[in-house]
Design an enzyme around this catalytic site. Structure first.
Site, mmCIF file in Angstrom:
data_model
loop_
_atom_site.group_PDB
_atom_site.id
_atom_site.type_symbol
_atom_site.label_atom_id
_atom_site.label_comp_id
_atom_site.label_asym_id
_atom_site.label_seq_id
_atom_site.Cartn_x
_atom_site.Cartn_y
_atom_site.Cartn_z
ATOM 1 N N GLY B 186 13.107 50.437 -8.796
ATOM 2 C CA GLY B 186 11.899 49.147 -9.343
ATOM 3 C C GLY B 186 13.326 47.465 -10.196
ATOM 4 O O GLY B 186 12.681 46.551 -9.980
ATOM 5 N N GLU B 300 10.455 36.182 -15.927
ATOM 6 C CA GLU B 300 12.004 36.472 -15.356
ATOM 7 C C GLU B 300 12.382 35.679 -13.872
ATOM 8 O O GLU B 300 13.242 36.299 -12.864
ATOM 9 C CB GLU B 300 13.153 37.091 -15.910
ATOM 10 C CG GLU B 300 13.040 37.310 -16.643
ATOM 11 C CD GLU B 300 13.495 38.477 -17.600
ATOM 12 O OE1 GLU B 300 15.167 38.451 -18.387
ATOM 13 O OE2 GLU B 300 14.645 39.143 -16.628
ATOM 14 N N CYS B 318 22.532 36.156 -14.771
ATOM 15 C CA CYS B 318 22.759 37.121 -13.977
ATOM 16 C C CYS B 318 22.536 36.759 -12.147
ATOM 17 O O CYS B 318 22.640 37.206 -11.500
ATOM 18 C CB CYS B 318 22.313 38.574 -14.290
ATOM 19 S SG CYS B 318 22.758 39.073 -15.711
ATOM 20 N N CYS B 384 22.349 41.502 -20.221
ATOM 21 C CA CYS B 384 23.217 42.086 -19.011
ATOM 22 C C CYS B 384 24.107 40.896 -18.794
ATOM 23 O O CYS B 384 24.519 41.321 -18.440
ATOM 24 C CB CYS B 384 21.288 42.287 -18.027
ATOM 25 S SG CYS B 384 20.581 40.454 -18.910
ATOM 26 N N CYS B 385 23.952 39.808 -19.297
ATOM 27 C CA CYS B 385 24.541 38.687 -18.721
ATOM 28 C C CYS B 385 25.616 38.183 -19.190
ATOM 29 O O CYS B 385 27.087 38.290 -18.197
ATOM 30 C CB CYS B 385 23.846 37.400 -19.150
ATOM 31 S SG CYS B 385 22.267 37.496 -18.730
#
Lengths: 619, 619
Positions: B186, B300, B318, B384-385
């Site tokens: 995914g 996003e 990201c 995540c960033c």
């Protein structure tokens, strides 16, 4: 939706009773014919096919198969009943009345002994009533039932649905209120409906409960079942303190309409002041030019101030309807013509685009630019818009006139005959295709009274003439008031110069910068690729607003429209194809002049697939 | 993230080994110092505080308390390990190495006997491994583990993490592949990581598995657990057939980077052709001027073509990083300078804005216009960033140089010393604050080879001079190639004229119409309200691009920047306050001329709250 306020209310103007106004021609009468012949039967079939009626039968333990969601399927039934009731008010119609009675029987059979009625909870979660007020839609569905019941009673005199509504309202009144449960409904709707139910029944508890629900907002009473957050639900501040329209657009605007209904009955100044602030926020910061609201798909929501994109906007048809309901109440409360003009903006553009010319296809989302690939489907899984369109068209004449002790105000120009408190008024016109409005009076009382005619702000140079008297100038953006002892057969002719005009957007708006939209009267226009020279890519058009716009009446086009032909052209596609950004100051793009053909925005997407564009870059 | 491809690959250019390039000054070296002194320790603390490490300990049955989501918490640990490994490649650092070893021990202890490693499933759903490939992130986390392990091995020579990675890769290879399970992940990431793991270990099964995952997309293998739909997951068409970047931006761009890694190793033409089409889609249709991607908050995601709003855009940090990774691979494959220039665009703008000057605050979303109220937080629930920023800064020198059999190519201008296949190259510069680039060669082989210098397209009039020879013109937007038998101490000076320039957007883009953005070298500039005259409302500014732009070097401002001062002014706020739409052709707005002060976009929001704007309406 139809409002019938009492003389004792605090409103400045009164609406007319449901049967007092009859359309007798023009584009809206044609729409009502289609509504009756096509749309209402289509809706009746869909309520069967999509499972809405079976859901209610399941609640009465008489249905078959599975319950079908979404959670607010009942409300589509109620909106259809409301629409059909307005159609019945138009005159005898045994077929339609049969369907209405059948559907009401299904609704009535579903109601529980204690008055509770919501098929979703009855069938799926009988033990969970009222446990998810912010996200689920029990109170929202109840509100639509109340509106339908009031309309049905007004139209037919029958109490069959009104009794169901009152039992449910009494049940809700037993659950919610001071000393009982205090919680703001996640999706407003019941507030305005309770006020109307109060107006129809005289039961003041319903008004008190409406006010209670309005007062709950911003009090932190929502239980947080829903992850969308308080602004989405208009629950971050109180209704009186709010100064910005936020969150889910339909929720915000239904809430505003409900708050205005409470204000009309109570006249409480802080409530009215808050609504005026919110209206300023909506109309000067968050409105698309077609009178649509809701810039964002995410959350079906208002965007930031001046965030008004053309392609990615939402502008749900229901939001335009809600804005009309709100503006109507603001107009009644204040008598201010600005509200009637904003109602008119939504009516002829962002609302009317919601239904196809054939009456059997509906837009939920109404963009201002589409590269193609968009068509109105027959129905939606979430089918709030189609029956909302039906009820709006069926009672459109309601918005035409208001009255008060001093006279009659003509707010919207539709060919009609009306029974007012001062005289019978006949309006003959072909507005908005033509600007000549002819009014003929009869049954005059012999007293002096004021006939007031709304002159839209976009009609400078309007004149009005009484019988054979000299024409008088009528100021744009105001009511032209004519006070005298009117006589039978007096004739008043209002001449609204409907010249094409270019509209510019506020410079704070990115999406409309250095672009113009073409308009004719209240109609916003658009380009559709089908009308342009072969191969025209609407991404590359520009307009030259210095050139005159040609006006052409086309009786056979799109149900009879005025077509406009403007000067402009095309930027060279191959010069813009391969870059997004470049150093400014290079050679200008090559351009090919060509005429551009525009049609009313509401009529787009009725001739097969193609591109459509409202805001057109300037040369 | 660091790429080290073999001579046998199909790439046109080779990257340099990890330890072959050392920064020795300039803005990036300063960023690396902050990264080591502040950001990496900050991340190490956050991995403890936010529960990431405890999650892994819980998987090893050694943790305390509850498991903490989101589902991809492990990946933050791996990205931090990768970042720390690059920092270790810079030289001995016992403290950091101690943390790294500690964290690797936690990771290794969590791994199961069969090689499986994903703390979320191990702790919460041990029986549900690999059941929700499209929505959950097991393969994504594995990919970040592989990248970290490769970086750690390259930086330290230790196999502690690489062994963990190989065991997991072998486990995954046992589950997925031809004749086993076929399903597209995914969230892409494992594809590029498997290729790197292949490069580091020589194990061709990993390359084959990467290709297998790339090939699964668009085959209808996703199981539909996720409601976002196939386009969100880049699963609507095959990677080879795709011609439009769509859906979740980071997923799309990580997938592109992975597909390019496979292409670099296989050279399969249809894969490369597809990537070039996607790059055209991204760069000519869906890129914001700062080199950020993802127009929409909802999902996003990439928007429609030319949907590039200023305030409501997403432009996840990201996604800019992913775009750099993709452009780097496109550059290696082709040698085409355009890719290096697009990498540079993201690097100096939409990536670098992701971290504050103090190194301890991060943007996830990077808008091009903010009325205020936006600040970089210390960390995110979905983090995540921040570690992605850390690993990017720690290995930034990797993007500076490439080489091939014929010579050395300087792709990005950073002060550095590099060991190449042809000579030692020292670069001295203060780019992008200054355009003079001085290169000194040593350790020359005595053979003829080509020193190629990238001249950005925004630098017309560049010249290059070798030793005391006459300057040569260097064409903009191309590699300036100097072929000769280079001698030790040969000096090459490239002079890039970094005059301020105004950028215009494609006329098909609404958000940039009749607006300009100011730039200086690769830096896109913005206005911040703090720099303007008191009371300046950035909603009302306009620029006059005919006036000269003044350049001012400010060593004490925002960590040493070039400040620009442009001509422009303010529209009268009170004349635009109370309307959104009006008939065009009325009097022009009143304007008050004033100078506007601009700073690099990357440096915004480092001086307290205020408004910021990149695209400035023209006069």
């Amino acid at each position: 939706m139809h409002v019938q306020i009492g003389q004792a209310s605090k409103a400045r103007l009164q609406p007319l009773p449901l049967q007092s106004v009859r359309l007798c021609g023009g584009m809206w009468r044609q729409r009502q014919r289609i509504n009756r012949a096509v749309t209402l039967p289509h809706g009746y079939r869909k309520l069967h096919e999509a499972g809405n009626l079976n859901n209610l039968r399941l609640a009465a333990e008489a249905g078959e198969g599975e319950y079908r969601t979404p959670v607010f399927m009942d409300s589509d039934v109620y909106k259809w009943l409301e629409a059909a009731s307005y159609a019945l008010a138009d005159g005898p119609d045994p077929e339609l009345e049969g369907w209405v009675d059948e559907v009401i029987e299904v609704v009535a059979a579903a109601q529980m002994a204690d008055g509770y009625l919501d098929s979703y909870y009855q069938v799926l979660y009988p033990d969970k009533r009222w446990t998810n007020i912010d996200h689920d839609h029990e109170l929202y569905c109840a509100g639509h039932l109340f509106e339908a019941a009031v309309a049905h009673h007004r139209a037919t005199g029958k109490r069959s649905l009104l009794d169901v509504a009152c039992r449910l309202a009494d049940h809700i009144d037993g659950v919610f209120g001071p000393g009982k449960r205090g919680e703001a409904p996640g999706h407003p709707e019941i507030e305005l409906a309770l006020v109307e139910l109060y107006r129809e029944t005289g039961e003041r508890r319903y008004l008190a409960l409406a006010q209670f629900f309005v007062d709950q907002r911003g009090q932190g009473t929502m239980r947080g079942h829903d992850r969308m957050g308080p602004a989405y639900h208009q629950d971050a501040v109180t209704v009186r303190d709010a100064d910005e329209v936020v969150g889910h657009a339909v929720r915000q605007l239904y809430l505003c309409a409900g708050a205005m209904d409470v204000y009309i009955e109570t006249g409480e100044p802080p409530l009215g002041d808050g609504q005026r602030r919110l209206w300023h926020s909506a109309v000067t910061r968050k409105q698309h030019v077609i009178g649509g609201y809701g810039a964002r798909h995410a959350g079906e929501a208002f965007g930031a101030e001046y965030e008004l994109p053309n392609e990615s906007c939402y502008l749900e048809t229901c939001a335009a309807i809600a804005a009309m309901m709100w503006n109507w109440r603001l107009l009644l409360a204040s008598g201010d013509a600005r509200y009637a003009e904003e109602l008119e903006r939504s009516l002829y553009n962002g609302f009317l685009s919601g239904v196809s010319l054939d009456g059997a296809h509906f837009f939920y989302v109404n963009p201002l630019w589409s590269p193609g690939g968009i068509a109105r489907p027959e129905w939606y899984g979430c089918a709030c818009c189609p029956p909302n369109v039906m009820r709006q068209i069926a009672m459109i004449s309601h918005y035409a006139l208001t009255q008060d002790a001093s006279g009659v105000q003509v707010q919207q120009y539709l060919p009609l005959k009306a029974e007012t408190a001062h005289a019978q008024v006949a309006v003959d016109c072909d507005y908005p295709r033509d600007g000549r409005i002819e009014l003929t009076l009869s049954g005059c009382s012999g007293d002096a009274w004021t006939l007031a005619l709304r002159v839209p702000s976009f009609c400078p140079g309007a004149t009005v003439r009484v019988n054979d008297e000299a024409p008088l100038p009528a100021a744009a953006g105001a009511m032209m008031e004519l006070t005298r002892v009117w006589r039978d057969s007096d004739k008043v002719v209002l001449d609204l110069p409907l010249a094409p005009r270019w509209i510019e957007g506020n410079p704070r708006v990115d999406a409309t910068r250095w672009a113009l939209a073409l308009a004719y009267g209240p109609l916003v226009y658009c380009l559709e690729s089908v009308d342009q020279a072969p191969g025209t890519d609407l991404r590359d058009v520009y307009v030259d607003a210095e050139q005159p716009v040609q006006v052409e009446r086309c009786p056979d086009l799109l149900g009879d429209v005025v077509r406009l032909r403007a000067g402009g052209g095309l930027n060279s596609a191959h010069e813009v194809e391969d870059w997004l950004y470049r150093t400014w100051g290079g050679p200008a793009l090559s351009r090919q002049p060509m005429a551009l053909v525009a049609v009313p925005y509401y009529a787009w997407a009725n001739r097969g697939d193609g591109a459509m564009r409202v805001w057109l870059p300037r040369r």
